[in-house]
Scaffold this active site. Structure first.
Site, PDB file in Angstrom:
ATOM      1  CB  SER A   1      -0.871  -0.015   1.259  1.00 50.99           C
ATOM      2  OG  SER A   1      -1.378   1.265   1.516  1.00 50.99           O
TER       3      SER A   1
ATOM      4  CD  GLU B   1      -2.293   5.232   4.520  1.00 50.58           C
ATOM      5  OE1 GLU B   1      -2.033   5.363   5.718  1.00 50.58           O
ATOM      6  OE2 GLU B   1      -2.623   6.176   3.798  1.00 50.58           O
TER       7      GLU B   1
ATOM      8  CE1 TYR C   1      -4.012  -1.981   5.553  1.00 49.45           C
ATOM      9  CE2 TYR C   1      -3.078   0.156   4.970  1.00 49.45           C
ATOM     10  CZ  TYR C   1      -3.602  -1.067   4.584  1.00 49.45           C
ATOM     11  OH  TYR C   1      -3.712  -1.381   3.250  1.00 49.45           O
TER      12      TYR C   1
END
Ligand code: NDP
Ligand code: GDR
Length: 349
Positions: free
Chosen positions: A135, A137, A158
Site C-alpha cells: 500500500s 500508506e 496498518y
C-alpha cells in the site's frame, strides 16, 4: 490446462474485481472467506454458482489469515499456480482501535501464507507466483511524489504492518528464490468500495441526501490529499505483475492527487449541491497520525508492464455517485412501501 488462482480477501473490493478478471481469462479461482454471522459474499453473489453445477470455476473455502492450518489445507486443495494475498484489516482509522489484530492479520497473516506457500511448493514440486497487496500508506510521511525508491515512513498500525508484510515478501523472494511481487497500490475505489472509506462514504451520502434519506455528513480531515484510481484498472496491474518472467515490486497510481475537499466538490457538484450545506466535521474521524499527501509515480509499471490507468478522478467519482443515486432510489422505494431498511454500516463507528 486452465490456470488456477487462490485469492485471500476474495470478498473485498479488489477480490471481487480480480475474480471477475481472472474468470474472464479462463482461470479456475479459489477464494478464502471468513465465517461471519451475516453474509459477507455480497460482492460475489452475482458470479457465484452452486459447485454442484457443471463447469463451475469459482470455489470458496472458509479460512482466516490467523489460522495457518487452513491456509495449508486450502493450498493443497486448490493447487494454485498464482496466489493473490489481498486479505487485510484494511481500514487505517480502525487500525488505531485494533492494532494487535491488524498486525496479526496483515503482517503475521502474510508471513503465515508465505511459509505455507513455501512448503506447498516443495510438496507439489511446482513454482507458485505470489502477489502481495502492498500500500501507498507504507510511504506515509515521505514527501510526494512517491515511487519504488521512496523510503517507507508508515503512520498507522496498518501501515507499519504492511511494511512488515512487504519485507517478509522481499525476504522470502531473496532467501528462497520464490516468485513474489509486491504491488504498492495507491488508493483505488469503485462502486464496490467499502462504505467507510472516504470516497464511498461521500458518494453514498450524496445519493441519500438527494433522495431525502440523510441530512448531514460527518467527516474528518478535509485537507488530506490522495491519488485516487479505479479498482478495475488496478487489479489488472496485479495480474500483469505475475505474468512477467522475473518477480519485482511496482508502484501503481494515477499520478494525480486531489484533496478530500475536492472530492466533496466533485461529488456534490455532480448533483448541483454545495457540500458546505451538509458536511460537518467530527473529531472521531481524525487519525492520531495522518498521512497528508500521497501522489504516486508509476513510471516503472508503465514501462515494464505496459500498465496505465484508464479511469481518471472525475470520471471515477461520477461513476460512484451514479451508482449510489440508484442505490438510494431503491432504498427510498422500499421505505415508501413500508419496508424496514437496515443500512450496512449503520452502527459502524
Ligand atoms: P477490503 O477491506 O475491501 O477487503 C479486505 C478483505 O480481507 C475482505 O475480503 C475481508 O473479509 C478479508 N479479511 C479481513 N480480515 C481477514 C482475516 N483475518 N482473514 C481472512 N480474510 C480477512 O480491501 P480492498 O479490497 O480494498 O483491498 C485489498 C487489499 O489491498 C488489502 O490488503 C488492502 O489492505 C490492500 N490495499 C488496498 C488499497 C485500496 O485503495 N483499496 C490500496 C492499497 C492496498 P470480509 O469481507 O469478511 O471482511
Ligand atoms: P486511506 O483511505 O486511509 O487512504 O486508506 P480512506 O478513504 O479511509 O481515507 C482517505 C483520507 O480521507 C480522510 N478522511 C476520511 N476518511 C474516512 N475513512 N472517513 C472520513 O470521514 C474521512 N474524512 C476525511 C482520511 O483522514 C484520509 O486522509 C485506504 C485503504 O484502502 C487502505 O487499505 C489502503 O492501503 C490505502 O487506502 C492506500
Amino acid at each position: 490446462m486452465r490456470k488456477v488462482a487462490l485469492i485471500t480477501g476474495i470478498t473485498g473490493q479488489d477480490g471481487a474485481y480480480l475474480t471477475r478478471l481472472l474468470l474472464g481469462k479462463g482461470y479456475v479461482v479459489h477464494g478464502i472467506i471468513r465465517r461471519a454471522s451475516t453474509f459477507n459474499t455480497e460482492r460475489l453473489d452475482d458470479i457465484y454458482r452452486d459447485p454442484h453445477e457443471p463447469e463451475v470455476r469459482l470455489f470458496l473455502h472458509y479460512g482466516d489469515m490467523s489460522d495457518s492450518t487452513v491456509l495449508r489445507r486450502v493450498l493443497r486443495l486448490a493447487n494454485p499456480d498464482e496466489v493473490y494475498n489481498l486479505a487485510a484489516q484494511s481500514h487505517v482509522r480502525v487500525s488505531f482501535d485494533q492494532p494487535e489484530y491488524t498486525a496479526d492479520t496483515v503482517a503475521l497473516g502474510t508471513l503465515r501464507l508465505l511459509e505455507a506457500v513455501r512448503e506447498f511448493q516443495q510438496e507439489a514440486g511446482k513454482r507458485v507466483k505470489f502477489y502481495q497487496a502492498g500500500s501507498s500508506e507504507m510511504f506515509g510521511a515521505s514527501p510526494p511524489p512517491q515511487n519504488e525508491r521512496t523510503p517507507f515512513y508508515p503512520r498507522s498500525p496498518y501501515a507499519v504492518s504492511k511494511v512488515a508484510a512487504h519485507w517478509f515478501a522481499v525476504n522470502y523472494r531473496e532467501a528462497y528464490g520464490m516468485f513474489i511481487c509486491n504491488g504498492i497500490l495507491f488508493n483505488h475505489e469503485s462502486p464496490l468500495r467499502g462504505e467507510t472509506f472516504v470516497t464511498r462514504k461521500v458518494t453514498r451520502a450524496v445519493g441519500r441526501i438527494v433522495h431525502g434519506l440523510q441530512r448531514k455528513l460527518y467527516m474528518g480531515n478535509l485537507d488530506a490529499r490522495r491519488d485516487w484510481g479505479y479498482a478495475g484498472d488496478y487489479v489488472e496491474a496485479m495480474w500483469l505483475m505475475l505474468q512477467q518472467d522475473e518477480p519485482d515490486d511496482y508502484v501503481i497510481a494515477t499520478g494525480e492527487s486531489h484533496s478530500v475537499r475536492e472530492l466533496l466538490d466533485v461529488a456534490f457538484g455532480y448533483v448541483g449541491l454545495d457540500w458546505r450545506d451538509y458536511v460537518e466535521q467530527d473529531p472521531r474521524y481524525f487519525r492520531p497520525t495522518e498521512v497528508d499527501h500521497l501522489l504516486g509515480d508509476a513510471t516503472k509499471a508503465r514501462k515494464k508492464l505496459g500498465w496505465e490507468p484508464k479511469v481518471r478522478f472525475r470520471e471515477l467519482i461520477q461513476m460512484m455517485v451514479e451508482h449510489d443515486l440508484e442505490l438510494a432510489a431503491r432504498e427510498r422505494t422500499l421505505r415508501e412501501a413500508g419496508h424496514t431498511v437496515v443500512l450496512p454500516g449503520t452502527a459502524t463507528p
